[in-house]
Scaffold this motif. Structure first.
Motif, PDB file in Angstrom:
ATOM      1  N   PRO A  83       0.849  -1.194   0.000  1.00 16.57           N
ATOM      2  CA  PRO A  83       0.000   0.000   0.000  1.00 16.57           C
ATOM      3  C   PRO A  83       0.887   1.247   0.000  1.00 16.57           C
ATOM      4  CG  PRO A  83      -0.723  -1.568   1.674  1.00 16.57           C
ATOM      5  CD  PRO A  83       0.592  -2.075   1.133  1.00 16.57           C
ATOM      6  N   ALA A  84       0.387   2.322  -0.596  1.00 19.94           N
ATOM      7  CA  ALA A  84       1.176   3.545  -0.777  1.00 19.94           C
ATOM      8  C   ALA A  84       1.739   4.087   0.529  1.00 19.94           C
ATOM      9  CB  ALA A  84       0.331   4.606  -1.467  1.00 19.94           C
ATOM     10  N   ASP A  85       0.928   4.072   1.584  1.00 22.54           N
ATOM     11  CA  ASP A  85       1.405   4.649   2.842  1.00 22.54           C
ATOM     12  C   ASP A  85       2.566   3.846   3.430  1.00 22.54           C
ATOM     13  OD1 ASP A  85      -0.339   2.517   3.419  1.00 22.54           O
ATOM     14  OD2 ASP A  85      -1.121   3.460   5.237  1.00 22.54           O
ATOM     15  N   ILE A  86       2.490   2.534   3.365  1.00 18.09           N
ATOM     16  CA  ILE A  86       3.558   1.697   3.906  1.00 18.09           C
ATOM     17  C   ILE A  86       4.809   1.813   3.049  1.00 18.09           C
ATOM     18  CG2 ILE A  86       4.259  -0.682   4.412  1.00 18.09           C
ATOM     19  CD1 ILE A  86       1.332  -1.219   5.196  1.00 18.09           C
ATOM     20  N   ALA A  87       4.641   1.827   1.725  1.00 14.68           N
ATOM     21  CA  ALA A  87       5.793   1.971   0.834  1.00 14.68           C
ATOM     22  C   ALA A  87       6.489   3.304   1.078  1.00 14.68           C
ATOM     23  CB  ALA A  87       5.346   1.854  -0.622  1.00 14.68           C
ATOM     24  N   LEU A  89       6.367   5.161   3.810  1.00 14.49           N
ATOM     25  CA  LEU A  89       6.953   5.145   5.150  1.00 14.49           C
ATOM     26  C   LEU A  89       8.272   4.364   5.153  1.00 14.49           C
ATOM     27  CD1 LEU A  89       6.580   6.054   8.050  1.00 14.49           C
ATOM     28  CD2 LEU A  89       5.232   3.987   8.463  1.00 14.49           C
ATOM     29  N   ARG A  90       8.300   3.222   4.501  1.00 13.95           N
ATOM     30  CA  ARG A  90       9.548   2.433   4.439  1.00 13.95           C
ATOM     31  C   ARG A  90      10.637   3.189   3.689  1.00 13.95           C
ATOM     32  NH1 ARG A  90       7.923  -3.936   3.609  1.00 13.95           N
ATOM     33  NH2 ARG A  90       6.809  -4.117   5.577  1.00 13.95           N
ATOM     34  N   THR A  91      10.249   3.861   2.622  1.00 16.97           N
ATOM     35  CA  THR A  91      11.224   4.637   1.855  1.00 16.97           C
ATOM     36  C   THR A  91      11.792   5.772   2.696  1.00 16.97           C
ATOM     37  OG1 THR A  91      10.092   4.100  -0.214  1.00 16.97           O
ATOM     38  CG2 THR A  91      11.558   6.007  -0.241  1.00 16.97           C
ATOM     39  N   LEU A  92      10.928   6.479   3.397  1.00 18.21           N
ATOM     40  CA  LEU A  92      11.387   7.557   4.270  1.00 18.21           C
ATOM     41  C   LEU A  92      12.339   7.031   5.346  1.00 18.21           C
ATOM     42  CD1 LEU A  92       8.057   9.549   4.708  1.00 18.21           C
ATOM     43  CD2 LEU A  92      10.110  10.311   3.469  1.00 18.21           C
ATOM     44  N   MET A  93      11.976   5.901   5.920  1.00 14.99           N
ATOM     45  CA  MET A  93      12.814   5.310   6.962  1.00 14.99           C
ATOM     46  C   MET A  93      14.186   4.933   6.394  1.00 14.99           C
ATOM     47  SD  MET A  93      10.041   3.014   9.061  1.00 14.99           S
ATOM     48  CE  MET A  93      11.209   2.491  10.342  1.00 14.99           C
ATOM     49  N   ASN A 117       3.651  -3.600   9.191  1.00 14.93           N
ATOM     50  CA  ASN A 117       3.207  -4.964   8.899  1.00 14.93           C
ATOM     51  C   ASN A 117       1.749  -5.027   8.446  1.00 14.93           C
ATOM     52  OD1 ASN A 117       5.661  -6.327   9.452  1.00 14.93           O
ATOM     53  ND2 ASN A 117       5.303  -6.035  11.627  1.00 14.93           N
ATOM     54  N   GLY A 118       1.107  -3.863   8.317  1.00 12.74           N
ATOM     55  CA  GLY A 118      -0.264  -3.821   7.820  1.00 12.74           C
ATOM     56  C   GLY A 118      -1.317  -4.186   8.845  1.00 12.74           C
ATOM     57  N   LYS A 119      -0.938  -4.254  10.123  1.00  8.04           N
ATOM     58  CA  LYS A 119      -1.904  -4.613  11.166  1.00  8.04           C
ATOM     59  C   LYS A 119      -2.642  -3.398  11.696  1.00  8.04           C
ATOM     60  CE  LYS A 119       0.596  -8.726  12.374  1.00  8.04           C
ATOM     61  NZ  LYS A 119       1.554  -9.356  13.206  1.00  8.04           N
ATOM     62  N   ARG A 120      -2.099  -2.214  11.454  1.00  6.67           N
ATOM     63  CA  ARG A 120      -2.734  -0.947  11.832  1.00  6.67           C
ATOM     64  C   ARG A 120      -2.565   0.021  10.674  1.00  6.67           C
ATOM     65  NH1 ARG A 120      -3.607  -0.273  17.550  1.00  6.67           N
ATOM     66  NH2 ARG A 120      -4.674   1.614  16.897  1.00  6.67           N
ATOM     67  N   PHE A 141       0.623   9.839   0.853  1.00  9.13           N
ATOM     68  CA  PHE A 141       0.407   8.615   1.634  1.00  9.13           C
ATOM     69  C   PHE A 141      -0.749   7.781   1.105  1.00  9.13           C
ATOM     70  CE2 PHE A 141       2.899  11.154   4.556  1.00  9.13           C
ATOM     71  CZ  PHE A 141       3.726  10.206   5.148  1.00  9.13           C
ATOM     72  N   PHE A 142      -1.468   8.334   0.132  1.00  6.82           N
ATOM     73  CA  PHE A 142      -2.607   7.607  -0.438  1.00  6.82           C
ATOM     74  C   PHE A 142      -2.335   7.113  -1.844  1.00  6.82           C
ATOM     75  CE2 PHE A 142      -4.264  10.688   2.661  1.00  6.82           C
ATOM     76  CZ  PHE A 142      -4.789   9.781   3.555  1.00  6.82           C
ATOM     77  N   GLY A 143      -1.171   7.363  -2.374  1.00  7.01           N
ATOM     78  CA  GLY A 143      -0.806   6.900  -3.723  1.00  7.01           C
ATOM     79  C   GLY A 143      -1.451   7.752  -4.789  1.00  7.01           C
TER      80      GLY A 143
END
Length: 144
Positions: A83-87, A89-93, A117-120, A141-143
């Protein structure tokens, strides 16, 4: 006479731009990324900006080089399935060398882990704070 001047100018340009157009090393890749960033900052956001052909040329050179990097292509493939938000966030990290403890905008490291991990899901408040911290538009964050 004018046509000859154009050819001469183009040859001079290509002699200078060659390492940026035909990227063969990581150093050339980094230099091309930096150059593209500078050109993007100086260009206006219009269809008729005279920098657009240069932007296209540098972008295509970067794309060609990246497509030869198996590790990078695997990363991109994985990122495209997230998902866009997780991708994002990982890129920023990764770019900022952050751990779950470095993102108080989301919560503690356990909460960050659950989001990754997509749990929240990221809360609206967390997105607003992250957007402010990293100078991003919340819509990222929404793609697309």
């Amino acid at each position: 006479m004018g046509q000859l001047a154009i050819v001469d100018a183009y040859q001079a340009f290509m002699a200078t731009a060659q390492p940026l157009i035909n990227i063969e090393t990581d150093e050339q890749y980094e230099a091309t990324l930096e150059t593209l960033e500078q050109v993007l900052e100086s260009a206006s956001d219009t269809l008729d900006d005279p920098m657009n052909p240069l932007i296209d040329m540098l972008s295509h050179a970067i794309e060609r080089y990246e497509s030869q990097d198996e590790e990078l292509m695997a990363f991109i493939g994985e990122a495209e399935t997230l998902p866009a938000d997780i991708a994002l966030l990982r890129t920023l990290m990764s770019q900022h060398h952050l751990t779950g403890s470095d993102l108080p905008e989301i919560g503690d490291k356990t909460m960050v882990s659950k989001v990754l991990n997509g749990k929240r899901i990221l809360s609206r408040q967390a997105i607003e704070k992250l957007s402010e911290r990293f100078e991003l538009k919340p819509a990222m964050f929404f793609g697309e």
